[in-house]
Every structure is written in C-alpha cells, then in structure tokens.
Scaffold this motif. Structure first.
Motif, PDB file in Angstrom:
ATOM      1  N   ILE A   1      57.170  -0.165  10.442  1.00 44.77           N
ATOM      2  CA  ILE A   1      56.956   1.069  11.088  1.00 44.77           C
ATOM      3  C   ILE A   1      58.197   1.175  11.893  1.00 44.77           C
ATOM      4  CG2 ILE A   1      55.295   2.329  12.523  1.00 44.77           C
ATOM      5  CD1 ILE A   1      53.430   0.150  12.211  1.00 44.77           C
ATOM      6  N   ILE A   2      58.749   2.446  11.908  1.00 40.39           N
ATOM      7  CA  ILE A   2      59.870   2.885  12.794  1.00 40.39           C
ATOM      8  C   ILE A   2      59.252   4.187  13.297  1.00 40.39           C
ATOM      9  CG2 ILE A   2      61.517   2.026  10.959  1.00 40.39           C
ATOM     10  CD1 ILE A   2      61.704   5.533  11.621  1.00 40.39           C
ATOM     11  N   GLY A   3      60.027   4.550  14.726  1.00 37.56           N
ATOM     12  CA  GLY A   3      59.546   5.731  15.261  1.00 37.56           C
ATOM     13  C   GLY A   3      60.416   6.824  15.104  1.00 37.56           C
ATOM     14  N   TYR A   4      59.913   8.037  15.168  1.00 41.00           N
ATOM     15  CA  TYR A   4      60.764   9.419  14.616  1.00 41.00           C
ATOM     16  C   TYR A   4      60.878  10.122  16.004  1.00 41.00           C
ATOM     17  CZ  TYR A   4      63.249  12.500  11.716  1.00 41.00           C
ATOM     18  OH  TYR A   4      64.238  13.230  10.994  1.00 41.00           O
ATOM     19  N   GLY A   5      62.274  10.176  16.434  1.00 42.11           N
ATOM     20  CA  GLY A   5      62.443  11.132  17.885  1.00 42.11           C
ATOM     21  C   GLY A   5      62.172  10.398  18.962  1.00 42.11           C
ATOM     22  N   ALA A   6      63.371  10.153  19.565  1.00 45.10           N
ATOM     23  CA  ALA A   6      63.422   9.183  20.996  1.00 45.10           C
ATOM     24  C   ALA A   6      63.156  10.191  21.930  1.00 45.10           C
ATOM     25  CB  ALA A   6      64.712   8.422  20.966  1.00 45.10           C
TER      26      ALA A   6
ATOM     27  N   LEU B   1      65.778   7.507   5.287  1.00 42.62           N
ATOM     28  CA  LEU B   1      65.822   7.593   3.904  1.00 42.62           C
ATOM     29  C   LEU B   1      66.482   6.326   3.267  1.00 42.62           C
ATOM     30  CD1 LEU B   1      66.579  10.960   2.211  1.00 42.62           C
ATOM     31  CD2 LEU B   1      64.696   9.346   2.115  1.00 42.62           C
ATOM     32  N   GLU B   2      67.396   5.887   3.910  1.00 38.46           N
ATOM     33  CA  GLU B   2      68.136   4.800   3.563  1.00 38.46           C
ATOM     34  C   GLU B   2      67.277   3.612   3.363  1.00 38.46           C
ATOM     35  OE1 GLU B   2      71.366   3.862   6.137  1.00 38.46           O
ATOM     36  OE2 GLU B   2      72.361   5.870   5.734  1.00 38.46           O
ATOM     37  N   ASP B   3      66.317   3.253   4.521  1.00 39.00           N
ATOM     38  CA  ASP B   3      65.506   2.144   4.682  1.00 39.00           C
ATOM     39  C   ASP B   3      63.992   2.237   3.939  1.00 39.00           C
ATOM     40  OD1 ASP B   3      67.765   1.143   6.015  1.00 39.00           O
ATOM     41  OD2 ASP B   3      66.353   0.992   7.940  1.00 39.00           O
ATOM     42  N   MET B   4      63.611   3.576   3.912  1.00 39.48           N
ATOM     43  CA  MET B   4      62.475   3.720   3.477  1.00 39.48           C
ATOM     44  C   MET B   4      61.203   2.904   4.053  1.00 39.48           C
ATOM     45  SD  MET B   4      62.115   6.460   1.653  1.00 39.48           S
ATOM     46  CE  MET B   4      60.150   6.132   1.200  1.00 39.48           C
ATOM     47  N   PRO B   5      61.120   2.916   5.432  1.00 38.05           N
ATOM     48  CA  PRO B   5      59.827   2.012   6.088  1.00 38.05           C
ATOM     49  C   PRO B   5      58.589   2.691   5.635  1.00 38.05           C
ATOM     50  CG  PRO B   5      60.928   3.597   7.689  1.00 38.05           C
ATOM     51  CD  PRO B   5      62.092   3.604   6.526  1.00 38.05           C
ATOM     52  N   ASP B   6      57.590   2.138   5.472  1.00 38.88           N
ATOM     53  CA  ASP B   6      56.364   2.428   5.322  1.00 38.88           C
ATOM     54  C   ASP B   6      55.929   3.782   5.979  1.00 38.88           C
ATOM     55  OD1 ASP B   6      55.770   0.375   3.062  1.00 38.88           O
ATOM     56  OD2 ASP B   6      55.962  -1.048   5.168  1.00 38.88           O
ATOM     57  N   TYR B   7      56.121   3.366   7.277  1.00 37.95           N
ATOM     58  CA  TYR B   7      55.540   4.588   8.259  1.00 37.95           C
ATOM     59  C   TYR B   7      56.541   4.795   9.233  1.00 37.95           C
ATOM     60  CZ  TYR B   7      50.890   3.095   6.475  1.00 37.95           C
ATOM     61  OH  TYR B   7      49.889   3.018   5.684  1.00 37.95           O
ATOM     62  N   ALA B   8      56.389   5.971   9.712  1.00 36.67           N
ATOM     63  CA  ALA B   8      57.265   6.581  10.828  1.00 36.67           C
ATOM     64  C   ALA B   8      56.277   7.232  11.859  1.00 36.67           C
ATOM     65  CB  ALA B   8      58.436   7.597  10.362  1.00 36.67           C
TER      66      ALA B   8
ATOM     67  N   LYS C   1      55.195   7.519   5.031  1.00 37.66           N
ATOM     68  CA  LYS C   1      54.144   8.295   5.613  1.00 37.66           C
ATOM     69  C   LYS C   1      54.530   8.348   7.049  1.00 37.66           C
ATOM     70  CE  LYS C   1      50.315   7.039   2.513  1.00 37.66           C
ATOM     71  NZ  LYS C   1      51.087   6.282   1.611  1.00 37.66           N
ATOM     72  N   PHE C   2      53.985   9.581   7.686  1.00 41.61           N
ATOM     73  CA  PHE C   2      54.150   9.964   9.196  1.00 41.61           C
ATOM     74  C   PHE C   2      52.668   9.600   9.685  1.00 41.61           C
ATOM     75  CE2 PHE C   2      57.879  12.283   8.168  1.00 41.61           C
ATOM     76  CZ  PHE C   2      58.862  11.929   9.023  1.00 41.61           C
ATOM     77  N   ILE C   3      52.959   9.010  10.951  1.00 38.82           N
ATOM     78  CA  ILE C   3      51.699   8.710  11.726  1.00 38.82           C
ATOM     79  C   ILE C   3      51.926   9.737  13.026  1.00 38.82           C
ATOM     80  CG2 ILE C   3      50.468   7.278  13.268  1.00 38.82           C
ATOM     81  CD1 ILE C   3      51.895   4.969  11.729  1.00 38.82           C
ATOM     82  N   LEU C   4      50.804  10.691  13.173  1.00 40.73           N
ATOM     83  CA  LEU C   4      50.816  11.541  14.182  1.00 40.73           C
ATOM     84  C   LEU C   4      49.947  10.999  15.357  1.00 40.73           C
ATOM     85  CD1 LEU C   4      50.404  14.983  12.378  1.00 40.73           C
ATOM     86  CD2 LEU C   4      52.223  13.803  12.810  1.00 40.73           C
ATOM     87  N   VAL C   5      50.153  11.345  16.546  1.00 36.69           N
ATOM     88  CA  VAL C   5      49.200  10.806  17.690  1.00 36.69           C
ATOM     89  C   VAL C   5      48.825  12.142  18.496  1.00 36.69           C
ATOM     90  CG1 VAL C   5      50.427   8.836  18.120  1.00 36.69           C
ATOM     91  CG2 VAL C   5      51.464  10.738  19.061  1.00 36.69           C
ATOM     92  N   VAL C   6      49.133  13.244  18.273  1.00 32.88           N
ATOM     93  CA  VAL C   6      48.591  14.269  19.085  1.00 32.88           C
ATOM     94  C   VAL C   6      48.211  15.393  17.885  1.00 32.88           C
ATOM     95  CG1 VAL C   6      49.251  16.314  20.531  1.00 32.88           C
ATOM     96  CG2 VAL C   6      50.017  13.969  20.964  1.00 32.88           C
ATOM     97  N   PRO C   7      47.244  15.951  18.421  1.00 36.52           N
ATOM     98  CA  PRO C   7      45.845  15.560  19.200  1.00 36.52           C
ATOM     99  C   PRO C   7      45.115  14.099  18.780  1.00 36.52           C
ATOM    100  CG  PRO C   7      44.985  17.440  17.852  1.00 36.52           C
ATOM    101  CD  PRO C   7      46.347  17.182  17.336  1.00 36.52           C
ATOM    102  N   GLU C   8      45.041  13.982  17.635  1.00 35.05           N
ATOM    103  CA  GLU C   8      44.502  12.567  17.321  1.00 35.05           C
ATOM    104  C   GLU C   8      45.376  11.599  16.462  1.00 35.05           C
ATOM    105  OE1 GLU C   8      41.392  14.930  16.236  1.00 35.05           O
ATOM    106  OE2 GLU C   8      42.913  15.401  14.668  1.00 35.05           O
ATOM    107  N   ILE C   9      45.194  10.387  16.319  1.00 32.80           N
ATOM    108  CA  ILE C   9      45.909   9.538  15.420  1.00 32.80           C
ATOM    109  C   ILE C   9      45.513   9.713  14.061  1.00 32.80           C
ATOM    110  CG2 ILE C   9      46.587   6.898  15.024  1.00 32.80           C
ATOM    111  CD1 ILE C   9      45.359   6.655  17.847  1.00 32.80           C
ATOM    112  N   LYS C  10      46.412  10.278  13.506  1.00 35.80           N
ATOM    113  CA  LYS C  10      46.198  10.249  11.863  1.00 35.80           C
ATOM    114  C   LYS C  10      47.611  10.197  10.895  1.00 35.80           C
ATOM    115  CE  LYS C  10      46.499  15.299  11.306  1.00 35.80           C
ATOM    116  NZ  LYS C  10      45.909  16.416  11.034  1.00 35.80           N
ATOM    117  N   ILE C  11      47.235   9.834   9.856  1.00 32.39           N
ATOM    118  CA  ILE C  11      48.267   9.657   8.797  1.00 32.39           C
ATOM    119  C   ILE C  11      48.548  11.070   8.068  1.00 32.39           C
ATOM    120  CG2 ILE C  11      49.097   8.394   7.014  1.00 32.39           C
ATOM    121  CD1 ILE C  11      47.849   6.072   7.854  1.00 32.39           C
ATOM    122  N   VAL C  12      49.954  11.421   7.750  1.00 33.58           N
ATOM    123  CA  VAL C  12      50.170  12.425   7.059  1.00 33.58           C
ATOM    124  C   VAL C  12      51.313  12.098   5.772  1.00 33.58           C
ATOM    125  CG1 VAL C  12      49.378  14.197   8.756  1.00 33.58           C
ATOM    126  CG2 VAL C  12      51.898  13.401   8.479  1.00 33.58           C
TER     127      VAL C  12
END
Ligand code: TMP
Length: 425
Positions: free
Chosen positions: A331-336, A383-390, A414-425
């Motif tokens: 898992i990595i994060g997107y947007g510091a 894109l270089e690393d293709m982690p499973d989730y961002a 896949k992206f994980i969203l946290v707002v308004p609820e936690i979900k995978i897109v």
C-alpha cells in the motif's frame, strides 16, 4: 518506530504557540472541548530525512464549540511565522483549483463590472493563481501573502505580491501606497486568521465604499456530514457555520448578502460581503441558517457525535489497512496533503503500512511527511511500481486523481477512499 510526541503548550514557548481563552468572535469563554486529536505536527512542515527529528514540533490539536455564538475553533494558535512564512502548498498543483479560480475571477469581473480602474486584492494569494486570472480579464491586482518564498513564484506570473500577514495595520500601509480595493478576495484564508475582528477592520480600511469582500473556506456542515476529520489542523483556527459569521460581520456593520455552496475541498462556501445595507437576511442566508438549525448546530450534539465517529473511523481504517498488509499487499499513499498528514498522525500510520506517498509538488518530493515520516516521491513512481493499493490522502481532488491514474487502475491497481467512508475503487 519511535515518534516524537512532545506536547508543547502555553506560556514557555509563547513565541511558537499560545492559547486564546475566549471565543474568537463573541469573546465569551463558554467553550466546550468536543474533540482532541492529541499532539500533531504542523501538517505542511515536511522535514528532510537528515534533519534532527528529535526537535520536530508537535502541538496540541483540540477543537472547541462556543456555546454562545456557535463558532467551532481551536484555542491553540501556532505562530503564523512558523506555518506560513515558507509555505510549501501551491494552488497551481491542482487543475481543479486553477479552473475553479478561473471561474471565480470571471464571475466577479462580470458581476461587479470590474475594469482596469478597479483594484483586486487577494489575501493569501499564494502563487498568484487567482490574481493571474483577474489580470487576464482587466483589473489591477495586488497579492498579499506572508509566504516569502512565493513572492518570486507569483512574480513569474506577472503578479506583484507583498510578503505580509493581513492585519488592519498592514491594510493601512497598502491603502497608502496602492489606494482602495473594489474587491478583496480571501480563499482558504479566513479560517486561518486568529484575530478575526482585526482582519475585518482591515477589510473596511482597504475596501472602497461600494467594495466587496469574497471569502471561501470549507463549510462546517460538510465537515460534519462527511466526517472530514482531517480538515482539522493547526492552520484552520475556525470551522465556520453561517450563524457565528453573522455575529462577526454585524459587529462591524458589514452585510453578508449572498452565499454559495461549492464542491471544492470536500464542500466549501463562498461569502459575499459588503458595507452596511438593510439588516434583513437574504433568502439564501435564511435557508442555510435553517439547515444549520435542523442539524442542531447550536447545540453540542452534532459535534459530540462527530467526535465519536472520528474515533470509530480511526479504528476501522487502521484495521482495514492492517488486514491488507497481513495478506501481503503493498500500500502507498496518494497526495501528501496537509489533511493526509493529519489523518496519518491521528491514526499513527507510518512507513510500516504505507511504503511511500506520491505527490505532484516538487518541494514535497525527496522529503518525509511530518510526524510519521513517510518518504515522498513523484507521482510517476505509482505506475513504475504498481503497488496493490493507493490510499487517496488528497481526497478533495479524488475526481482529478482518479482520472489521471486510469492506467494504474486499468492494470489492476486500486484506490482506497476514506471520505465519506472507507471504500475501494
Ligand atoms: P491539500 O489538500 O493540502 O491542498 O494538498 C493536496 C496535495 O495533493 C498536494 O500536495 C498536491 C497533491 N496532488 C497530487 O499529488 N496530484 C494531483 O493530481 C493533485 C490534484 C494533487
């Protein structure tokens, strides 16, 4: 992992942080603390990995509700020089905001018939994005922003910018040299102001008699409804609903004559304010007051409910990510984002969960995030690393980021969203 959790308060470090005792608007001291995030680092101060991290600052982040006028606010004020003099956030890092400000400038030029005789002053002008739109449309422009590092960035866009914190005193100096402004804008600035009364006096000092003040900031209704707990950070001293704003402007004989709800930053409002006029409330203001009343916002209930849900969200998010890690997922994060840094510190999520964070802003890249110290890399690494989730930390730009990362998603990321609820897109 050892993290600095020193809590700095009150008097000994007065030059770094101080505490206000009374409500910023009505000066009552009937303030109810309803949510504490604990000691948090200022979320826009990105250390370098070879900095002495023992000295990294952490300041209390506790939120209060004024039981008299209804203002939700922080009592601890971090010295603005620490937060704003060398500012890492730049508006042009997001197309969403560049386009949004283009539309704002067009609307105001048309609505208030601005031309080359009109001066537009933008407070918190950042890298000059909003003013460059005005300049293209005709009016004279002037930026005011305490960030010394952004003076030259704005100058590249042909925008003159003074490295000042806006106060009544600095407004007088500006008026002497540049004359009065027909429009003053302050986008994502008003909530950052400790002395709101002095700021409003400064507006009256600088505006022409028929001048208009336009402010934008996140709306407390959206914060509560979408549980946007990570928009709470040291820079944001106030979390505004309409009701306390009316108290503020009335005190200075200013009239809030229009309000627009906006989708930016998780749900914001734009205020239109001018001098004097009839005391009656306009229909749009009345409608928002009714909404706030329906939500019980003059009572402590929605705030206490919000705090409970925030602690639940922390528990759920940590479990969600830990379960993925236990399955061997990367898992990595997107947007510091500043808000992302608060979320990660509040949840104590560090590099053991998120390998790194990608971010478009060059000054953030090569640094580590405040508090939990996750390294920041350019966006191309995804894109270089293709982690499973961002994990989408800059969730206020979800549409823009999902769109620009179609390739990653097409390849199975896949992206994980946290707002308004936690979900995978
Ligand atoms: P903010 O929420 O504090 O405004 O920060 C948003 C962060 O998200 C900022 O550091 C830039 C980053 N970002 C990207 O990395 N890629 C993008 O496409 C967008 C829109 C933002």
């Amino acid at each position: 992992m050892k993290r600095n959790t020193k809590r700095k308060t009150g008097k000994p470090e007065r030059e770094e942080i101080f505490e206000v005792k009374a409500c910023r608007i009505c000066k009552n001291n009937d303030l109810l603390e309803f949510f504490s995030l604990g000691a948090m680092p200022p979320p826009n101060l990105f250390p370098k990995s070879d900095d002495n991290l023992e000295n990294e600052p952490f300041y209390p982040l506790d939120v209060y509700f004024c039981q008299h006028c209804g203002l939700v606010q922080l009592k601890h004020v971090v010295n603005p020089n620490i937060m704003f003099r060398d500012y890492i956030y730049i508006t042009s890092g997001s197309n969403t905001m560049v386009e949004h400000f283009g539309r704002l400038a067009e609307e105001l030029v048309k609505k208030f018939k601005l031309n080359s005789d009109s001066l537009v002053v933008d407070i918190g002008s950042n890298d000059g994005t909003l003013l460059s739109h005005f300049k293209r449309l005709g009016p004279r422009t002037l930026g005011i922003d305490p960030a010394e590092n952004l003076v030259s960035v704005a100058a590249e866009k042909g925008i003159e910018q003074l490295p000042l914190l806006f106060t009544n005193q600095s407004a007088k100096k500006v008026r002497q040299k540049y004359g009065r402004a027909k429009v003053i804008t302050a986008t994502n600035v008003f909530a950052h102001v400790n002395d709101l009364h002095d700021f409003v006096r400064g507006l009256k000092t600088l505006l022409t008699n028929d001048g208009i003040f336009i402010a934008e900031f996140p709306y407390l209704v959206d914060l509560l409804e979408k549980e946007e707990l990570d928009t709470i950070y040291h820079e944001h001293l106030s979390y505004f609903a309409i009701r306390p704003l009316l108290t503020l402007f009335e005190k200075h004989d200013l009239k809030l004559f229009d309000v627009k709800r906006l989708p930016v930053h998780g749900g914001s409002i734009r205020l239109y304010v001018r001098r004097g006029g009839k005391k009656t409330l306009t229909p749009v203001v009345k409608e928002l007051l009714r909404l706030e009343e329906r939500m019980g916002m003059e009572t402590s209930k929605p705030y206490l409910d919000f705090a409970k849900k925030a602690y639940d969200k922390r528990r759920n998010l940590v479990k969600f990510l830990s379960d993925l890690k236990a399955k061997g997922k990367q898992i990595i994060g997107y947007g510091a984002a500043a808000k992302g840094n608060i979320l990660l510190n509040f949840c104590n999520i560090g590099p053991e969960i998120l390998d790194y964070i990608v971010d478009a802003i060059p000054d953030k890249q090569g640094r580590i995030t405040p508090g939990v110290h996750i390294p920041v890399y350019p966006e191309a690494k995804l894109l270089e690393d293709m982690p499973d989730y961002a994990l989408l930390l800059a969730w206020n730009f979800a549409d823009e980021i999902l769109e620009k990362n179609k390739e990653y998603r097409k390849k199975g990321g896949k992206f994980i969203l946290v707002v308004p609820e936690i979900k995978i897109v």
